[in-house]
Design an enzyme around this catalytic site. Sequence first.
Site, mmCIF file in Angstrom:
data_model
loop_
_atom_site.group_PDB
_atom_site.id
_atom_site.type_symbol
_atom_site.label_atom_id
_atom_site.label_comp_id
_atom_site.label_asym_id
_atom_site.label_seq_id
_atom_site.Cartn_x
_atom_site.Cartn_y
_atom_site.Cartn_z
ATOM 1 N N ALA A 65 12.336 -33.343 -41.516
ATOM 2 C CA ALA A 65 12.412 -34.724 -41.996
ATOM 3 C C ALA A 65 12.275 -34.707 -43.516
ATOM 4 O O ALA A 65 11.689 -33.783 -44.086
ATOM 5 C CB ALA A 65 11.287 -35.533 -41.367
ATOM 6 N N GLY A 109 11.533 -31.352 -38.145
ATOM 7 C CA GLY A 109 12.438 -32.292 -37.473
ATOM 8 C C GLY A 109 13.805 -31.685 -37.208
ATOM 9 O O GLY A 109 14.507 -32.112 -36.279
ATOM 10 N N GLU A 112 13.396 -29.932 -34.024
ATOM 11 C CA GLU A 112 13.259 -30.945 -32.964
ATOM 12 C C GLU A 112 14.613 -31.568 -32.630
ATOM 13 O O GLU A 112 14.934 -31.800 -31.459
ATOM 14 C CB GLU A 112 12.263 -32.017 -33.411
ATOM 15 C CG GLU A 112 10.852 -31.453 -33.546
ATOM 16 C CD GLU A 112 9.892 -32.420 -34.210
ATOM 17 O OE1 GLU A 112 10.114 -32.801 -35.374
ATOM 18 O OE2 GLU A 112 8.915 -32.814 -33.555
ATOM 19 N N GLU A 132 5.120 -28.548 -39.764
ATOM 20 C CA GLU A 132 4.559 -29.871 -40.097
ATOM 21 C C GLU A 132 3.091 -29.815 -40.483
ATOM 22 O O GLU A 132 2.637 -30.558 -41.340
ATOM 23 C CB GLU A 132 4.736 -30.833 -38.911
ATOM 24 C CG GLU A 132 6.154 -31.333 -38.699
ATOM 25 C CD GLU A 132 6.982 -30.464 -37.771
ATOM 26 O OE1 GLU A 132 6.640 -29.276 -37.567
ATOM 27 O OE2 GLU A 132 7.991 -30.974 -37.246
HETATM 28 N N1 CAA Z 1 12.374 -32.746 -47.273
HETATM 29 C C1 CAA Z 1 12.838 -33.033 -48.496
HETATM 30 N N2 CAA Z 1 13.375 -32.125 -49.316
HETATM 31 C C2 CAA Z 1 13.442 -30.854 -48.880
HETATM 32 C C3 CAA Z 1 12.978 -30.477 -47.616
HETATM 33 C C4 CAA Z 1 12.420 -31.496 -46.784
HETATM 34 N N3 CAA Z 1 11.998 -31.245 -45.532
HETATM 35 N N4 CAA Z 1 13.155 -29.145 -47.452
HETATM 36 C C5 CAA Z 1 13.717 -28.711 -48.601
HETATM 37 N N5 CAA Z 1 13.893 -29.734 -49.457
HETATM 38 C C6 CAA Z 1 14.466 -29.699 -50.808
HETATM 39 C C7 CAA Z 1 13.479 -29.112 -51.810
HETATM 40 O O1 CAA Z 1 12.560 -30.100 -52.237
HETATM 41 C C8 CAA Z 1 14.415 -28.647 -52.879
HETATM 42 O O2 CAA Z 1 14.797 -29.754 -53.656
HETATM 43 P P1 CAA Z 1 14.824 -29.629 -55.283
HETATM 44 O O3 CAA Z 1 15.847 -28.561 -55.566
HETATM 45 O O4 CAA Z 1 15.249 -30.991 -55.727
HETATM 46 O O5 CAA Z 1 13.449 -29.219 -55.693
HETATM 47 C C9 CAA Z 1 15.643 -28.183 -52.106
HETATM 48 O O6 CAA Z 1 15.578 -28.812 -50.827
HETATM 49 C C10 CAA Z 1 15.685 -26.680 -51.892
HETATM 50 O O7 CAA Z 1 14.433 -26.311 -51.316
HETATM 51 P P2 CAA Z 1 13.503 -25.131 -51.909
HETATM 52 O O8 CAA Z 1 13.685 -25.028 -53.389
HETATM 53 O O9 CAA Z 1 12.126 -25.357 -51.402
HETATM 54 O O10 CAA Z 1 14.194 -23.878 -51.219
HETATM 55 P P3 CAA Z 1 13.506 -22.493 -50.787
HETATM 56 O O11 CAA Z 1 14.644 -21.629 -50.366
HETATM 57 O O12 CAA Z 1 12.577 -22.012 -51.831
HETATM 58 O O13 CAA Z 1 12.611 -22.869 -49.486
HETATM 59 C C11 CAA Z 1 12.180 -23.911 -47.344
HETATM 60 C C12 CAA Z 1 13.237 -23.323 -48.323
HETATM 61 C C13 CAA Z 1 11.260 -22.796 -46.848
HETATM 62 C C14 CAA Z 1 12.946 -24.516 -46.193
HETATM 63 C C15 CAA Z 1 11.345 -24.989 -48.098
HETATM 64 O O14 CAA Z 1 12.239 -25.885 -48.739
HETATM 65 C C16 CAA Z 1 10.442 -25.792 -47.209
HETATM 66 O O15 CAA Z 1 9.366 -25.331 -46.840
HETATM 67 N N6 CAA Z 1 10.852 -27.033 -46.853
HETATM 68 C C17 CAA Z 1 10.031 -27.956 -46.088
HETATM 69 C C18 CAA Z 1 10.008 -27.565 -44.621
HETATM 70 C C19 CAA Z 1 9.092 -28.514 -43.847
HETATM 71 O O16 CAA Z 1 7.908 -28.619 -44.103
HETATM 72 N N7 CAA Z 1 9.685 -29.201 -42.842
HETATM 73 C C20 CAA Z 1 8.935 -30.131 -42.011
HETATM 74 C C21 CAA Z 1 9.022 -31.523 -42.579
HETATM 75 S S1 CAA Z 1 7.997 -32.690 -41.718
HETATM 76 C C22 CAA Z 1 8.895 -33.123 -40.345
HETATM 77 O O17 CAA Z 1 9.973 -32.614 -40.079
HETATM 78 C C23 CAA Z 1 8.258 -34.192 -39.490
HETATM 79 C C24 CAA Z 1 8.818 -34.315 -38.118
HETATM 80 O O18 CAA Z 1 8.415 -33.621 -37.190
HETATM 81 C C25 CAA Z 1 9.775 -35.357 -37.790
#
Ligand code: CAA
Length: 258
Positions: A65, A109, A112, A132
């Site tokens: 998400a 998400g 999911e 998460e």
């Molecule tokens: N939401 C918003 N933006 C996201 C994102 C997310 N879930 N995942 C990645 N991005 C964005 C980053 O902020 C970044 O944007 P900027 O370039 O503007 O800074 C861009 O995508 C590229 O990401 P990274 O620079 O972080 O790339 P990376 O290769 O270093 O890492 C990753 C990749 C491991 C996937 C890392 O981005 C990450 O950990 N993302 C979040 C994953 C996460 O926590 N997901 C769960 C979300 S909560 C949820 O999903 C709730 C639910 O159950 C419904």
Amino acid sequence: MQYADLIIETHGRVAVIRLNRPKALNALNDNMMNELGDALYKFDADSNIGCIILTGSEKAFAAGADIAAMAKYDYTDTYGGNYIGRNWEHILNVRKPVIGAVAGYVLGGGCELAMMCDFLIAADSAKFGQPEIKVGVTPGAGGTQRLPRTIGKSKAMDMLLTTRMIDAAEAERTGLVSRVVAADKLMEEAIAVATTISAMPLSVAMQIKDSVNRAFETTLTEGVRYERRYFHAGFGTPAQKEGMSAFLEKRAPKFDGL
Ligand code: CAA
């Protein structure tokens, strides 16, 4: 169909819906989920389509998400606004088969949403996780429910509590995905599989999907009773006449969207 956050293609009777927010690794926001619901319902209603593929990019099916959008929400926004419930689960109402073709990050998400597809074909680059807890919330779109039902309690707890990602080989071993293919062959394979399905009688494919999903919601006896009704009803359909005649006449069946 024109969308801001999706790319749509068709290949014969196969529809491909591609999540497309490359700068955010396909993080799932409201607009994308609204568009996804719209596209899914349109293809479900289109008699020229027999199977739908949901995919993302080579880097990410979806990294979860959209945290940037979510970070400012309070309880009124989420509970009051029915966050997730309002637009994430349209896919569960789709009656035609939906294949998830996933590569790269399949997180939160994104994992999911993938688990809401009927089955998954994974690129060997795919990495699945439920991180998460690291952003301070539980999963909200079925991660604590569908993941243990699919891969078992121990591995699900491990993924959910530690945020450990599993690779495509482990995902296949645990039954999370049905096949793993080389990343550069993902769409070729997914379209071939979807083409095979879309040449089958659609009404039977929909009955199978409905019956399999029923297995997760009811007892064995009731589930078999449910299946038996479809089996009996099948004898009133052109698909059964064509399928069985073709077998007896030693020719390939021609269902033509029946
Ligand atoms: N939401 C918003 N933006 C996201 C994102 C997310 N879930 N995942 C990645 N991005 C964005 C980053 O902020 C970044 O944007 P900027 O370039 O503007 O800074 C861009 O995508 C590229 O990401 P990274 O620079 O972080 O790339 P990376 O290769 O270093 O890492 C990753 C990749 C491991 C996937 C890392 O981005 C990450 O950990 N993302 C979040 C994953 C996460 O926590 N997901 C769960 C979300 S909560 C949820 O999903 C709730 C639910 O159950 C419904």
